[in-house]
Design a protein around this motif. Structure first.
Motif, PDB file in Angstrom:
ATOM      1  N   ALA A  60       0.869  -1.175   0.022  1.00 14.19           N
ATOM      2  CA  ALA A  60       0.105  -0.060   0.017  1.00 14.19           C
ATOM      3  C   ALA A  60       0.999   1.119   0.036  1.00 14.19           C
ATOM      4  CB  ALA A  60      -0.964   0.079   1.349  1.00 14.19           C
ATOM      5  N   PRO A  61       0.441   2.392  -0.513  1.00 10.84           N
ATOM      6  CA  PRO A  61       1.049   3.528  -0.623  1.00 10.84           C
ATOM      7  C   PRO A  61       1.779   3.809   0.666  1.00 10.84           C
ATOM      8  CG  PRO A  61      -0.594   3.804  -2.018  1.00 10.84           C
ATOM      9  CD  PRO A  61      -1.033   2.521  -1.170  1.00 10.84           C
ATOM     10  N   GLY A  62       0.800   3.951   1.805  1.00 10.69           N
ATOM     11  CA  GLY A  62       1.529   4.310   3.114  1.00 10.69           C
ATOM     12  C   GLY A  62       2.321   3.268   3.722  1.00 10.69           C
ATOM     13  N   ALA A  63       2.405   2.148   3.430  1.00 10.45           N
ATOM     14  CA  ALA A  63       3.339   1.172   3.875  1.00 10.45           C
ATOM     15  C   ALA A  63       4.816   0.821   3.154  1.00 10.45           C
ATOM     16  CB  ALA A  63       2.477  -0.203   4.075  1.00 10.45           C
ATOM     17  N   THR A  64       4.488   0.839   1.608  1.00  9.42           N
ATOM     18  CA  THR A  64       5.439   0.300   0.986  1.00  9.42           C
ATOM     19  C   THR A  64       5.801   1.480  -0.099  1.00  9.42           C
ATOM     20  OG1 THR A  64       4.034  -0.852  -0.421  1.00  9.42           O
ATOM     21  CG2 THR A  64       5.182  -1.888   1.047  1.00  9.42           C
ATOM     22  N   SER A  65       5.359   2.374  -0.018  1.00  6.54           N
ATOM     23  CA  SER A  65       5.451   3.723  -1.196  1.00  6.54           C
ATOM     24  C   SER A  65       5.124   3.245  -2.600  1.00  6.54           C
ATOM     25  CB  SER A  65       6.714   4.338  -0.993  1.00  6.54           C
ATOM     26  OG  SER A  65       7.024   4.732   0.366  1.00  6.54           O
ATOM     27  N   SER A  66       4.276   2.054  -2.641  1.00  7.05           N
ATOM     28  CA  SER A  66       4.142   1.604  -3.911  1.00  7.05           C
ATOM     29  C   SER A  66       2.551   1.192  -3.833  1.00  7.05           C
ATOM     30  CB  SER A  66       4.981   0.072  -4.199  1.00  7.05           C
ATOM     31  OG  SER A  66       4.532  -0.866  -3.047  1.00  7.05           O
ATOM     32  N   ALA A  67       2.271   0.994  -5.421  1.00  8.08           N
ATOM     33  CA  ALA A  67       0.832   0.426  -5.479  1.00  8.08           C
ATOM     34  C   ALA A  67       0.629  -1.014  -4.910  1.00  8.08           C
ATOM     35  CB  ALA A  67       0.562   0.414  -6.864  1.00  8.08           C
ATOM     36  N   ALA A  68      -0.641  -1.295  -4.608  1.00  6.44           N
ATOM     37  CA  ALA A  68      -1.062  -2.601  -4.227  1.00  6.44           C
ATOM     38  C   ALA A  68      -0.945  -3.725  -5.229  1.00  6.44           C
ATOM     39  CB  ALA A  68      -2.287  -2.514  -3.469  1.00  6.44           C
ATOM     40  N   ILE A  69       0.394  -4.049  -5.925  1.00  2.00           N
ATOM     41  CA  ILE A  69       0.455  -4.488  -6.993  1.00  2.00           C
ATOM     42  C   ILE A  69       1.809  -5.274  -6.863  1.00  2.00           C
ATOM     43  CG2 ILE A  69       0.848  -3.099  -8.485  1.00  2.00           C
ATOM     44  CD1 ILE A  69      -0.603  -4.643 -10.700  1.00  2.00           C
ATOM     45  N   ASP A  70       2.119  -6.337  -7.495  1.00  2.00           N
ATOM     46  CA  ASP A  70       3.538  -6.867  -7.207  1.00  2.00           C
ATOM     47  C   ASP A  70       4.420  -5.940  -8.171  1.00  2.00           C
ATOM     48  OD1 ASP A  70       5.703  -8.753  -8.834  1.00  2.00           O
ATOM     49  OD2 ASP A  70       4.907 -10.023  -7.185  1.00  2.00           O
ATOM     50  N   PRO A  71       5.674  -5.721  -7.652  1.00  2.00           N
ATOM     51  CA  PRO A  71       6.469  -4.617  -8.307  1.00  2.00           C
ATOM     52  C   PRO A  71       7.066  -4.965  -9.800  1.00  2.00           C
ATOM     53  CG  PRO A  71       7.811  -5.763  -6.521  1.00  2.00           C
ATOM     54  CD  PRO A  71       6.133  -6.379  -6.494  1.00  2.00           C
ATOM     55  N   LEU A  72       6.746  -6.408 -10.375  1.00  2.65           N
ATOM     56  CA  LEU A  72       7.090  -6.852 -11.729  1.00  2.65           C
ATOM     57  C   LEU A  72       6.204  -5.786 -12.433  1.00  2.65           C
ATOM     58  CD1 LEU A  72       6.811 -10.642 -11.731  1.00  2.65           C
ATOM     59  CD2 LEU A  72       8.786  -9.178 -12.238  1.00  2.65           C
ATOM     60  N   PHE A  73       5.088  -5.333 -12.224  1.00  2.18           N
ATOM     61  CA  PHE A  73       4.099  -4.257 -12.843  1.00  2.18           C
ATOM     62  C   PHE A  73       4.604  -2.977 -12.595  1.00  2.18           C
ATOM     63  CE2 PHE A  73       1.699  -8.072 -12.129  1.00  2.18           C
ATOM     64  CZ  PHE A  73       0.976  -8.349 -13.321  1.00  2.18           C
ATOM     65  N   ASP A  74       4.427  -2.110 -13.919  1.00  2.00           N
ATOM     66  CA  ASP A  74       4.543  -0.725 -13.735  1.00  2.00           C
ATOM     67  C   ASP A  74       3.268  -0.060 -13.315  1.00  2.00           C
ATOM     68  OD1 ASP A  74       7.227  -0.858 -14.214  1.00  2.00           O
ATOM     69  OD2 ASP A  74       6.842  -0.566 -16.382  1.00  2.00           O
ATOM     70  N   CYS A  75       3.180   1.035 -12.371  1.00  2.17           N
ATOM     71  CA  CYS A  75       1.895   1.466 -12.098  1.00  2.17           C
ATOM     72  C   CYS A  75       2.223   2.950 -11.972  1.00  2.17           C
ATOM     73  CB  CYS A  75       1.421   0.877 -10.712  1.00  2.17           C
ATOM     74  SG  CYS A  75      -0.386   1.639 -10.346  1.00  2.17           S
ATOM     75  N   THR A  76       1.310   3.720 -12.869  1.00  2.00           N
ATOM     76  CA  THR A  76       1.754   5.329 -12.989  1.00  2.00           C
ATOM     77  C   THR A  76       1.202   5.945 -11.639  1.00  2.00           C
ATOM     78  OG1 THR A  76       0.782   5.169 -15.272  1.00  2.00           O
ATOM     79  CG2 THR A  76       0.832   7.205 -14.138  1.00  2.00           C
ATOM     80  N   GLU A  77       1.970   6.861 -11.369  1.00  2.00           N
ATOM     81  CA  GLU A  77       1.931   7.437 -10.192  1.00  2.00           C
ATOM     82  C   GLU A  77       0.956   8.787 -10.205  1.00  2.00           C
ATOM     83  OE1 GLU A  77       4.614  10.214  -7.354  1.00  2.00           O
ATOM     84  OE2 GLU A  77       5.189   8.113  -7.081  1.00  2.00           O
ATOM     85  N   ILE A  78       0.092   9.226  -9.479  1.00  2.00           N
ATOM     86  CA  ILE A  78      -0.808  10.259  -9.435  1.00  2.00           C
ATOM     87  C   ILE A  78      -0.822  11.204  -8.335  1.00  2.00           C
ATOM     88  CG2 ILE A  78      -2.297   8.972 -11.047  1.00  2.00           C
ATOM     89  CD1 ILE A  78      -4.295   9.005  -8.575  1.00  2.00           C
ATOM     90  N   GLN A  79      -1.455  12.104  -8.085  1.00  2.00           N
ATOM     91  CA  GLN A  79      -1.714  12.922  -6.846  1.00  2.00           C
ATOM     92  C   GLN A  79      -3.338  12.739  -6.681  1.00  2.00           C
ATOM     93  OE1 GLN A  79      -1.765  17.536  -6.702  1.00  2.00           O
ATOM     94  NE2 GLN A  79       0.106  17.015  -5.890  1.00  2.00           N
ATOM     95  N   ASN A  80      -3.437  12.408  -5.603  1.00  2.00           N
ATOM     96  CA  ASN A  80      -4.925  12.166  -5.099  1.00  2.00           C
ATOM     97  C   ASN A  80      -5.287  13.513  -4.490  1.00  2.00           C
ATOM     98  OD1 ASN A  80      -4.167  12.557  -2.117  1.00  2.00           O
ATOM     99  ND2 ASN A  80      -3.933  10.402  -1.783  1.00  2.00           N
TER     100      ASN A  80
END
Length: 311
Positions: free
Chosen positions: A205-225
């Protein structure tokens, strides 16, 4: 214990240890992926206080189901079911320590407090389905094909490593999928909502791993909420969420914070990995403070990650 005796999260965990049914004593709380496997989008989302035109999001020929007890002060949609999957993010909604539960009354995954709620006597209570057997259910087996695609050998689906890079309406997402050619394949499509939820990594999760909730093999576009935080998008599925709004909404999964405007501020109210629905068309600007009792953020222009069936 009768199925419809609601329990707090702590009670549901502790009673699993002594639960005995059909001669089996190895029952446990299901994970969110195990419990979500039961959801059926032939259900009908209804008015929160009325069961008119109601149809649960679960097969009642095989599973017992009850709506919330209005006479006891509950809402019709208070039919949330507990799981063992906890939110690892930084949400403090309802006092923090959220558990991902499935609501078979309104067809959603949301984070719910596991402890006492501020200003309320006792903790929130849930319906309980225990499960036994295959503990590997829902675990992905990803393989990077080296051509911008990733195969989940557990599900037999091939995914694009990159997402769409921008948001779009649901109809635009369908068109995007229909016209996409990539890695030598032209049969890409929007995933249905169960397929999309299958690739959520609830340990991230962003607040725990500074990443999306998906395996790091995947790219996930960063946004501003909505709160101005670095975050990750909602992603469309191809699944229509039927309701009294006549099929004008589609189901999505949040791979970042599931924001809501609550107590005068934007915050993560449901957790990375929540599943809700948003309008297929329209103007998100019409919802400056979200929608519903938790002010759920409305994002009509959601991102897309395409999938295809293996030949």
């Amino acid at each position: 214990m009768d199925y419809d005796d609601k329990l707090t999260y702590g009670e549901a965990v502790s009673q699993a240890e002594s639960f005995n049914l059909a001669g089996y004593t190895d029952w446990r709380l299901p994970s969110i992926k195990e419990l979500y496997s039961l959801i059926m989008f032939s259900g009908l989302d209804v008015d929160p206080m009325s069961d008119s035109e109601s149809k649960p999001f679960i097969n009642v020929d095989f599973f017992d189901f009850a709506y919330g007890d209005v006479e006891a002060g509950e809402r019709i949609i208070d039919a949330q079911f507990v799981t063992s999957t906890l939110d690892v993010g930084d949400s403090q909604f309802g006092g923090g320590n959220l558990m991902f539960g499935v609501n078979f009354a309104d067809g959603r995954i949301k984070g719910y407090p596991t402890g006492n709620r501020p200003g309320a006597a006792g903790g929130k209570t849930f319906y309980v389905f225990y499960v036994r057997g295959n503990k590997n259910y829902g675990q992905n087996d990803f393989f990077d094909n080296g051509d911008g695609t990733i195969t989940d050998q557990a599900s037999g689906l091939m995914w694009m490593r990159e997402d769409s890079g921008e948001g779009m309406t649901w109809e635009e997402a369908l068109e995007y999928a229909e016209n996409r050619e990539f890695a030598g394949y032209n049969n890409w499509r929007l995933p249905n909502i169960k397929e999309l939820q299958s690739i959520v990594d609830y340990s991230r999760a962003p607040g725990a791993t500074s990443s999306a909730a998906i395996d790091p093999l995947f790219d996930c576009t960063e946004i501003q909420n909505e709160a101005g935080q670095p975050d990750f998008p909602f992603f469309w599925s191809g699944t229509t969420h039927e309701s009294t709004r006549n099929g004008t909404s589609a189901a999505y999964v949040s791979f970042g914070r599931a924001m809501g405007y609550f107590d005068g501020q934007w915050q993560d109210v449901h957790g990375a990995g929540a599943q809700r629905s948003d309008p297929k068309t329209g103007d998100a600007g019409n919802y400056p403070y979200g929608h519903g009792p938790q002010g759920d953020a409305i994002r009509i222009n959601n991102f897309v990650r395409l999938v295809r069936d293996l030949d």
